[in-house]
Structures are given as C-alpha cells and as structure tokens.
Write an enzyme that holds these catalytic residues in place. Structure first.
Site, PDB file in Angstrom:
ATOM      1  CB  THR A  30      -0.958  -0.038   1.257  1.00  0.00           C
ATOM      2  OG1 THR A  30      -0.143   0.252   2.530  1.00  0.00           O
ATOM      3  CG2 THR A  30      -1.583  -1.215   1.387  1.00  0.00           C
ATOM      4  N   GLY A  31       0.344   1.992  -0.731  1.00  0.00           N
ATOM      5  CA  GLY A  31       1.173   3.462  -0.848  1.00  0.00           C
ATOM      6  C   GLY A  31       2.610   3.235  -1.538  1.00  0.00           C
ATOM      7  CG  ASN A  33       2.327   6.696  -4.800  1.00  0.00           C
ATOM      8  OD1 ASN A  33       1.578   6.044  -4.019  1.00  0.00           O
ATOM      9  ND2 ASN A  33       2.300   7.975  -4.894  1.00  0.00           N
ATOM     10  N   GLY A  35       8.253   7.187  -1.351  1.00  0.00           N
ATOM     11  CA  GLY A  35       8.665   7.012  -0.139  1.00  0.00           C
ATOM     12  C   GLY A  35       9.122   5.452   0.072  1.00  0.00           C
ATOM     13  CE1 TYR A 187       2.005   8.783  11.322  1.00  0.00           C
ATOM     14  CE2 TYR A 187       3.707   9.310  12.739  1.00  0.00           C
ATOM     15  CZ  TYR A 187       3.505   8.633  11.672  1.00  0.00           C
ATOM     16  OH  TYR A 187       4.326   7.957  11.035  1.00  0.00           O
TER      17      TYR A 187
HETATM   18  N1  LIG Z   1       9.407   8.540   6.775  1.00  0.00           N
HETATM   19  C1  LIG Z   1       9.486   8.604   8.106  1.00  0.00           C
HETATM   20  O1  LIG Z   1      10.561   9.213   8.950  1.00  0.00           O
HETATM   21  C2  LIG Z   1       8.882   7.677   8.800  1.00  0.00           C
HETATM   22  C3  LIG Z   1       8.803   7.585  10.053  1.00  0.00           C
HETATM   23  C4  LIG Z   1       8.062   6.643  10.748  1.00  0.00           C
HETATM   24  C5  LIG Z   1       6.987   5.919  10.363  1.00  0.00           C
HETATM   25  N2  LIG Z   1       6.862   6.036   9.052  1.00  0.00           N
HETATM   26  C6  LIG Z   1       6.018   5.138   8.240  1.00  0.00           C
HETATM   27  O2  LIG Z   1       6.331   4.736   7.320  1.00  0.00           O
HETATM   28  C7  LIG Z   1       5.184   4.375   6.163  1.00  0.00           C
HETATM   29  C8  LIG Z   1       5.849   4.979   4.795  1.00  0.00           C
HETATM   30  O3  LIG Z   1       5.820   6.367   4.974  1.00  0.00           O
HETATM   31  P1  LIG Z   1       6.768   7.131   4.022  1.00  0.00           P
HETATM   32  O4  LIG Z   1       7.493   7.876   4.789  1.00  0.00           O
HETATM   33  O5  LIG Z   1       7.210   6.318   2.916  1.00  0.00           O
HETATM   34  O6  LIG Z   1       5.605   8.294   3.614  1.00  0.00           O
HETATM   35  P2  LIG Z   1       5.365   8.896   2.017  1.00  0.00           P
HETATM   36  O7  LIG Z   1       6.449   9.151   1.274  1.00  0.00           O
HETATM   37  O8  LIG Z   1       4.297   9.968   2.552  1.00  0.00           O
HETATM   38  O9  LIG Z   1       4.500   7.794   1.548  1.00  0.00           O
HETATM   39  C9  LIG Z   1       3.145   7.346   2.071  1.00  0.00           C
HETATM   40  C10 LIG Z   1       2.215   6.827   0.742  1.00  0.00           C
HETATM   41  O10 LIG Z   1       0.846   6.620   1.445  1.00  0.00           O
HETATM   42  C11 LIG Z   1       0.025   6.816   0.546  1.00  0.00           C
HETATM   43  N3  LIG Z   1      -1.209   7.166   1.053  1.00  0.00           N
HETATM   44  C12 LIG Z   1      -1.444   8.310   1.739  1.00  0.00           C
HETATM   45  N4  LIG Z   1      -3.062   8.347   2.090  1.00  0.00           N
HETATM   46  C13 LIG Z   1      -3.382   7.343   1.466  1.00  0.00           C
HETATM   47  C14 LIG Z   1      -4.729   6.725   1.212  1.00  0.00           C
HETATM   48  N5  LIG Z   1      -5.841   7.501   1.747  1.00  0.00           N
HETATM   49  N6  LIG Z   1      -5.065   5.676   0.607  1.00  0.00           N
HETATM   50  C15 LIG Z   1      -3.788   5.117  -0.062  1.00  0.00           C
HETATM   51  N7  LIG Z   1      -2.650   5.530   0.280  1.00  0.00           N
HETATM   52  C16 LIG Z   1      -2.493   6.570   0.978  1.00  0.00           C
HETATM   53  C17 LIG Z   1       0.505   8.282  -0.010  1.00  0.00           C
HETATM   54  O11 LIG Z   1      -0.039   8.241  -1.317  1.00  0.00           O
HETATM   55  P3  LIG Z   1       0.141   9.604  -2.310  1.00  0.00           P
HETATM   56  O12 LIG Z   1       1.447   9.781  -2.904  1.00  0.00           O
HETATM   57  O13 LIG Z   1      -1.106   9.582  -3.041  1.00  0.00           O
HETATM   58  O14 LIG Z   1      -0.140  10.763  -1.116  1.00  0.00           O
HETATM   59  C18 LIG Z   1       2.027   7.548  -0.400  1.00  0.00           C
HETATM   60  O15 LIG Z   1       2.242   6.449  -1.454  1.00  0.00           O
HETATM   61  C19 LIG Z   1       4.094   4.910   6.837  1.00  0.00           C
HETATM   62  O16 LIG Z   1       3.502   3.805   7.436  1.00  0.00           O
HETATM   63  C20 LIG Z   1       4.777   5.953   7.998  1.00  0.00           C
HETATM   64  O17 LIG Z   1       3.773   6.054   9.060  1.00  0.00           O
HETATM   65  C21 LIG Z   1       7.864   6.964   8.226  1.00  0.00           C
END
Ligand SMILES: NC(=O)c1ccc[n+]([C@@H]2O[C@H](COP(=O)([O-])OP(=O)(O)OC[C@H]3O[C@@H](n4cnc5c(N)ncnc54)[C@H](OP(=O)(O)O)[C@@H]3O)[C@@H](O)[C@H]2O)c1
Length: 315
Positions: A30-31, A33, A35, A187
C-alpha cells in the site's frame, strides 16, 4: 527499558544483499508510489518478485511504474486503486485483488498520512490518520486474510517510533480527538493502533497454529514525502531542518522488505534501524515497549475496529 541485543544480521544489520531470487513471489504494497513503499517495491522487483502497487492516485502510480521500469525494464508491476480513506474503496480494491491475484506472499501495510494540521474526517467519519492508517488497513487485512493465509503468506505492518510518543494509549472515549486534537498525538495514536492490532493479529495467528505470519517494523527517520502536504508550516520547516539527520527513503524501506521476506523472524519483535534512538543505522530488532502488547487494549480496539469498519473477522 530493555537493552538492545547484538544485531542478528551482523554489524551492518539487515540489507537487501541477503535476498536471493524472489521469482514466483507476489507482494502487495500500500502507498507504493513514493517514499518507503516505492523503495521497497524497487528492492522486491530487483529480485524478480511481482509487486502489486495499491495506491490512491492512478496518475502517481503510473509515474512510479514508469520510473521503476526505466531501472528494471522487465519488472512485473501492476496497480490496483486503493484509497484507505474510504471503506468502499478498500472493499472494491479487495474484490479486485481476490479476483486477479491468486497468491499473496506478503501484504505490506505501508501507506500513511501524518501530522495532519487540523482535525479532518474521512468520508466514513473517522479522524483522518486513524481512518487511513488503522481502519483502512484493518479492513483490508480482514478482507484479504484468507487469501494471505491460503498462500502461507505474511501481513507486514509498518509502524513508527511514534507509537511511544503522545498518549501511548488508545483514546477509546474520543477516538476522533474531538476534544484534544493535536497533529503529533493523533498520528502517534494511529500508529499505536496499527501496532496494537498487528501484535494481536500475530498472537491470534500463532494461537490458531496457522502458517501465515504477521510482522511489525518501522523505517526510523527517513527522507520521504511524509507530512509534506498535510502538516502545518512550522512542522514542515522543522522536518526540513531535521532531514540531514534522517536516512534515505531506500534505507527506510529495508525493515518492511525484511519483514516480508526474511526467515526465522521472532514474534513480538519490532524491526527497524537500531542506532540514534532507533531512527537510523543498521536494521535489526528494536526495543518494544509493553504498551504495544497490551492485549486488553488490543481486544477492545479489535472490537471497535470491527464495528466501525463493518467487518467481523479473526484468524
Ligand atoms: N518517513 C519517516 O520518517 C517515517 C517515520 C516513521 C514511520 N513512517 C511510516 O512509514 C510508512 C511509509 O511512509 P513514508 O515515509 O514513505 O511516507 P510517504 O512518502 O508520504 O508515502 C506515503 C504513501 O501513503 C500513501 N497514502 C496516503 N494516504 C493514502 C490513502 N488514503 N490511501 C492510499 N494510500 C495513501 C501516499 O499516497 P500519495 O502519494 O497519493 O499521497 C504515499 O504513497 C508509513 O506507514 C509511515 O507512517 C515513516
């Protein structure tokens, strides 16, 4: 707080170098595309796995597929639309998956929104972070559980160190934060909900003696697009200032790939980077605080999640 044990994957920690061919395996992300989900997809297809990208925006999914195909021209990639903010969309996506994807080696629950500046509601009336991050994935996991189980596959839940920040409990008397909305607390609450659910699912799966597995991880602090649109300006500035201290999105994806592929993973473990407050560094087993394993809270959350999402399920 218990101490970190020596890293089972050696001083460099877990890296994709440990992977052999994943030909014949199918992963759902999921997600996927951007990150960590995008990077995990790249790692998986680089080892010949097939990946089904579950994304909300078809245009962004198409661009991501194009970008990956430039690097891996024969990558087996497909896309199914999934908006976790809509229970109806989750149901349609699950129907399409059950129709088209006969085997699921792992369903990686990676998508999330974070630090949403003001209280917002999903179409079904849930606080947006709890709705997208937890309820959407809870329903998806429930609808796909039998398919994952028949495949002897895995459910991987991507959590966050945020589970140990904010309230550190599920606010059952005000799940939508009508009275105390705060971007960080809400969050953290949603990520705790995801993890409490995941460990309860793991427990039930083990108790039922099933072959499928459930694992939980976090990416540490990774330079992704998280919070860039939804957060308020001060938070976005703060995250930009802190970004040199974070690790790459690619490294942030490794814990979820580990959980989807590695053999001999332990129950009640939390995989992620192990250095600097577990925010960066070699991937291994992190310290897990006991509130994530509170079964009374978990059972109550499960019952509430069933009622809110309109599904009744358990291993
Ligand atoms: N980055 C960090 O430092 C960090 C730290 C702790 C935990 N995390 C966790 O790591 C995971 C990946 O996060 P990331 O950092 O890679 O974030 P990201 O780059 O913002 O990617 C998030 C993804 O989730 C998708 N998404 C958001 N809302 C959605 C919805 N309603 N339905 C389907 N898809 C949806 C986004 O799609 P769009 O592109 O369309 O918005 C994107 O593909 C998450 O679970 C996050 O909580 C990240």
């Amino acid at each position: 707080m218990s101490k970190l044990l020596p890293n089972p994957y050696g001083p460099k920690g877990w890296t994709p170098e440990r992977l052999s061919s994943l030909k014949g395996k199918t992963y759902l992300v999921t997600g996927a595309n951007v990150g960590a989900g995008f990077e995990a997809t790249k790692v998986l297809v680089s080892k010949e796995a097939k990946v089904v990208m579950l994304c909300r925006n078809p245009g962004k999914a198409a661009s991501a597929i194009e970008a990956i195909k430039q690097q891996y021209p024969v990558a087996e990639l497909s896309f199914i639309q999934l908006d976790l903010a809509s229970l109806e969309s989750v149901r349609s996506a699950a129907d399409a998956i059950k129709r088209d994807i006969p085997k699921i080696d792992a369903l990686i629950c990676n998508a999330a929104i974070a630090q949403v500046a003001k209280q917002e509601m999903t179409i079904d009336g849930f606080e947006s972070q709890l709705g997208v991050n937890h309820y959407g994935h809870f329903l998806l996991c429930g609808l796909l559980f039998d398919r994952v189980n028949e495949s002897a596959g895995r459910i991987v839940v991507v959590g966050s160190m945020g589970y140990n920040m904010g309230l550190k409990t599920i606010q059952f008397d005000d799940l939508n934060f009508d009275h105390n909305y705060n971007p960080m607390n809400s969050y953290s609450h949603s990520k705790l909900a995801q993890m409490v659910f995941a460990y309860e699912l793991q427990h039930r799966v083990r108790e039922a003696g099933l072959k499928m597995q459930v694992h939980v991880c976090h990416p540490g602090a990774a330079r992704t697009t998280l919070s860039q649109e939804e957060a308020n300006l001060p938070t976005r500035i703060l995250f930009k200032l802190l970004s040199p201290l974070a690790q790459s999105a690619e490294r942030g994806s490794w814990p979820e790939v580990l959980c989807a592929t590695e053999d001999h993973l332990e129950p009640y473990a939390f995989y992620g980077p192990t250095k600097r407050a577990q925010m960066v560094g070699p991937v291994g087993k992190c310290i897990l605080m006991p509130h994530a394993l509170d079964r009374e809270m978990a059972n109550r959350l499960w019952a509430v999640s069933e009622q809110k999402t309109g599904i009744s399920w358990s291993p």
